[in-house]
Design a protein around this motif. Sequence first.
Motif, PDB file in Angstrom:
ATOM      1  N   SER A 144       0.836  -1.201  -0.091  1.00  0.00           N
ATOM      2  CA  SER A 144       0.212  -0.238  -0.215  1.00  0.00           C
ATOM      3  C   SER A 144       0.634   1.340  -0.127  1.00  0.00           C
ATOM      4  CB  SER A 144      -1.027   0.459   1.367  1.00  0.00           C
ATOM      5  OG  SER A 144      -1.556  -0.780   0.991  1.00  0.00           O
ATOM      6  N   THR A 145       2.010   1.309   0.532  1.00  0.00           N
ATOM      7  CA  THR A 145       2.808   2.363   0.727  1.00  0.00           C
ATOM      8  C   THR A 145       3.759   2.769  -0.860  1.00  0.00           C
ATOM      9  OG1 THR A 145       3.559   1.878   2.800  1.00  0.00           O
ATOM     10  CG2 THR A 145       5.362   2.954   1.634  1.00  0.00           C
ATOM     11  N   LEU A 146       3.392   1.674  -1.803  1.00  0.00           N
ATOM     12  CA  LEU A 146       4.397   1.484  -3.112  1.00  0.00           C
ATOM     13  C   LEU A 146       3.003   2.421  -3.833  1.00  0.00           C
ATOM     14  CD1 LEU A 146       6.405   1.603  -5.105  1.00  0.00           C
ATOM     15  CD2 LEU A 146       4.864  -1.080  -5.227  1.00  0.00           C
ATOM     16  N   LEU A 147       1.492   1.555  -3.276  1.00  0.00           N
ATOM     17  CA  LEU A 147       0.218   2.431  -4.531  1.00  0.00           C
ATOM     18  C   LEU A 147       0.689   3.846  -3.647  1.00  0.00           C
ATOM     19  CD1 LEU A 147      -1.476   0.931  -6.322  1.00  0.00           C
ATOM     20  CD2 LEU A 147      -3.154   0.997  -4.917  1.00  0.00           C
ATOM     21  N   GLN A 148       0.076   3.770  -2.978  1.00  0.00           N
ATOM     22  CA  GLN A 148      -0.019   5.582  -2.427  1.00  0.00           C
ATOM     23  C   GLN A 148       1.092   6.585  -3.025  1.00  0.00           C
ATOM     24  OE1 GLN A 148       0.756   5.309   1.840  1.00  0.00           O
ATOM     25  NE2 GLN A 148      -1.617   5.006   2.188  1.00  0.00           N
ATOM     26  N   MET A 149       2.417   6.059  -3.173  1.00  0.00           N
ATOM     27  CA  MET A 149       3.575   6.928  -3.990  1.00  0.00           C
ATOM     28  C   MET A 149       3.293   7.136  -5.347  1.00  0.00           C
ATOM     29  SD  MET A 149       5.793   8.114  -1.665  1.00  0.00           S
ATOM     30  CE  MET A 149       5.518   6.941   0.427  1.00  0.00           C
ATOM     31  N   LEU A 150       2.488   5.747  -5.437  1.00  0.00           N
ATOM     32  CA  LEU A 150       2.494   6.066  -7.830  1.00  0.00           C
ATOM     33  C   LEU A 150       1.234   7.024  -7.231  1.00  0.00           C
ATOM     34  CD1 LEU A 150       2.317   2.379  -8.667  1.00  0.00           C
ATOM     35  CD2 LEU A 150       4.071   4.084  -8.552  1.00  0.00           C
ATOM     36  N   GLY A 151       0.444   7.143  -6.594  1.00  0.00           N
ATOM     37  CA  GLY A 151      -1.139   8.217  -6.155  1.00  0.00           C
ATOM     38  C   GLY A 151      -0.809   9.152  -6.019  1.00  0.00           C
ATOM     39  N   GLY A 152       0.773   9.624  -5.651  1.00  0.00           N
ATOM     40  CA  GLY A 152       0.909  11.392  -5.006  1.00  0.00           C
ATOM     41  C   GLY A 152      -0.092  11.681  -3.145  1.00  0.00           C
ATOM     42  N   LEU A 153      -0.109  10.152  -2.684  1.00  0.00           N
ATOM     43  CA  LEU A 153      -1.304  10.671  -1.449  1.00  0.00           C
ATOM     44  C   LEU A 153      -0.197  10.126  -0.636  1.00  0.00           C
ATOM     45  CD1 LEU A 153      -3.540   7.976  -2.197  1.00  0.00           C
ATOM     46  CD2 LEU A 153      -3.962  10.306  -2.806  1.00  0.00           C
ATOM     47  N   ASP A 154       1.316  10.070  -0.901  1.00  0.00           N
ATOM     48  CA  ASP A 154       2.408  10.503  -0.105  1.00  0.00           C
ATOM     49  C   ASP A 154       3.290  10.586  -0.603  1.00  0.00           C
ATOM     50  OD1 ASP A 154       3.587  10.161   2.499  1.00  0.00           O
ATOM     51  OD2 ASP A 154       3.444   8.345   2.998  1.00  0.00           O
ATOM     52  N   ARG A 155       4.514  11.150   0.647  1.00  0.00           N
ATOM     53  CA  ARG A 155       6.145  11.848  -0.084  1.00  0.00           C
ATOM     54  C   ARG A 155       6.892  10.764   0.054  1.00  0.00           C
ATOM     55  NH1 ARG A 155       5.944  16.286  -2.543  1.00  0.00           N
ATOM     56  NH2 ARG A 155       4.029  17.933  -1.905  1.00  0.00           N
ATOM     57  N   PRO A 156       8.039  10.235  -0.905  1.00  0.00           N
ATOM     58  CA  PRO A 156       8.894   9.058  -0.382  1.00  0.00           C
ATOM     59  C   PRO A 156       9.739  10.264   0.751  1.00  0.00           C
ATOM     60  CG  PRO A 156       9.383  10.216  -2.835  1.00  0.00           C
ATOM     61  CD  PRO A 156       7.819  10.495  -2.201  1.00  0.00           C
ATOM     62  N   THR A 157      10.712   9.207   0.781  1.00  0.00           N
ATOM     63  CA  THR A 157      12.515   9.292   1.919  1.00  0.00           C
ATOM     64  C   THR A 157      12.946  10.421   1.082  1.00  0.00           C
ATOM     65  OG1 THR A 157      10.929   8.528   3.437  1.00  0.00           O
ATOM     66  CG2 THR A 157      13.081   9.158   3.576  1.00  0.00           C
ATOM     67  N   SER A 158      13.532   9.246   0.056  1.00  0.00           N
ATOM     68  CA  SER A 158      13.839  10.071  -0.937  1.00  0.00           C
ATOM     69  C   SER A 158      13.667   9.180  -2.043  1.00  0.00           C
ATOM     70  CB  SER A 158      15.428   9.475  -0.455  1.00  0.00           C
ATOM     71  OG  SER A 158      15.317   8.005  -0.820  1.00  0.00           O
ATOM     72  N   GLY A 159      14.137   9.214  -2.886  1.00  0.00           N
ATOM     73  CA  GLY A 159      14.365   8.429  -4.605  1.00  0.00           C
ATOM     74  C   GLY A 159      12.857   9.469  -5.398  1.00  0.00           C
ATOM     75  N   THR A 160      12.731   8.904  -6.214  1.00  0.00           N
ATOM     76  CA  THR A 160      11.997   9.708  -7.132  1.00  0.00           C
ATOM     77  C   THR A 160      10.616   8.947  -8.040  1.00  0.00           C
ATOM     78  OG1 THR A 160      13.104   9.256  -9.263  1.00  0.00           O
ATOM     79  CG2 THR A 160      13.623  11.112  -7.864  1.00  0.00           C
ATOM     80  N   VAL A 161       9.684   9.070  -7.943  1.00  0.00           N
ATOM     81  CA  VAL A 161       8.722   8.842  -9.014  1.00  0.00           C
ATOM     82  C   VAL A 161       7.902   9.211  -9.899  1.00  0.00           C
ATOM     83  CG1 VAL A 161       6.264   8.129  -8.371  1.00  0.00           C
ATOM     84  CG2 VAL A 161       7.877   7.587  -6.762  1.00  0.00           C
ATOM     85  N   LYS A 162       7.744   9.105 -11.084  1.00  0.00           N
ATOM     86  CA  LYS A 162       8.044  10.126 -12.118  1.00  0.00           C
ATOM     87  C   LYS A 162       7.262   9.420 -12.725  1.00  0.00           C
ATOM     88  CE  LYS A 162      12.857  12.434 -12.802  1.00  0.00           C
ATOM     89  NZ  LYS A 162      13.505  12.618 -13.667  1.00  0.00           N
TER      90      LYS A 162
END
Length: 225
Positions: free
Chosen positions: A45-63
């Motif tokens: 679910s954390t990965l899905l939240q990152m893909l949806g812009g619902l949460d921000r990563p501690t580091s790294g990029t989601v383009k």
Amino acid sequence: MYQIDDLTKTYQQGKRVVRALRGVSLTIGDGELVAVQGPTGGGKSTLLQMLGGLDRPTSGTVKLDGADLAGMSDAQLTAARAETIGFVFQNFNLIPTLTALENVETALVPAKIPRQTRNARALAALESVGLGDRGDHLPGELSGGQQQRVAIARALVKNPKVLLADEPTGNLDEETRDEIVDLIVGLWKDQGLTIVLVTHDSVVAQRTPRRLRIAKGAVKDLTAA
């Protein structure tokens, strides 16, 4: 297309640091249907939240199509979610006092679309999931499978490029589960959506061309294995 590079996410739980994602790097191409499996707490679910812009990563990029979601302002993220990404959740998240049609229309309100146009698009979305004759029903008057169809229609009415589904069949019996998976696969084939589907159910995952497994914050592509 999603391009994820060295993505990490950590949470602080009291004195304990939880590493939900650990240096995840992967690509999801346009029009892919991808299942994400893994144990509870593994990072799905954390990965899905990152893909949806619902949460921000501690580091790294989601383009997404070259735009880094992690680097967007809150307003830019809200706009991206409103215009590009549709969400479907396990618990449907329908408003109980609104009809099915009105629930679908809510997705278009932020876009300031005229009411008549919203109504027509919402009805078309309901028809696309087989509920064109249930628009005046409240969620409590619908079965679980029908409620999830309304939730899918609400996600689709925006004409998104991406559909993110978090355990969309988790609250359904096997027969209804299969109907919802048939619907999702059909939408993928017919509309060319990019779909990322988190599921604990291997029967659901095996319906997808690509399967990822995430455990202890690390991702393995099972299809390539």
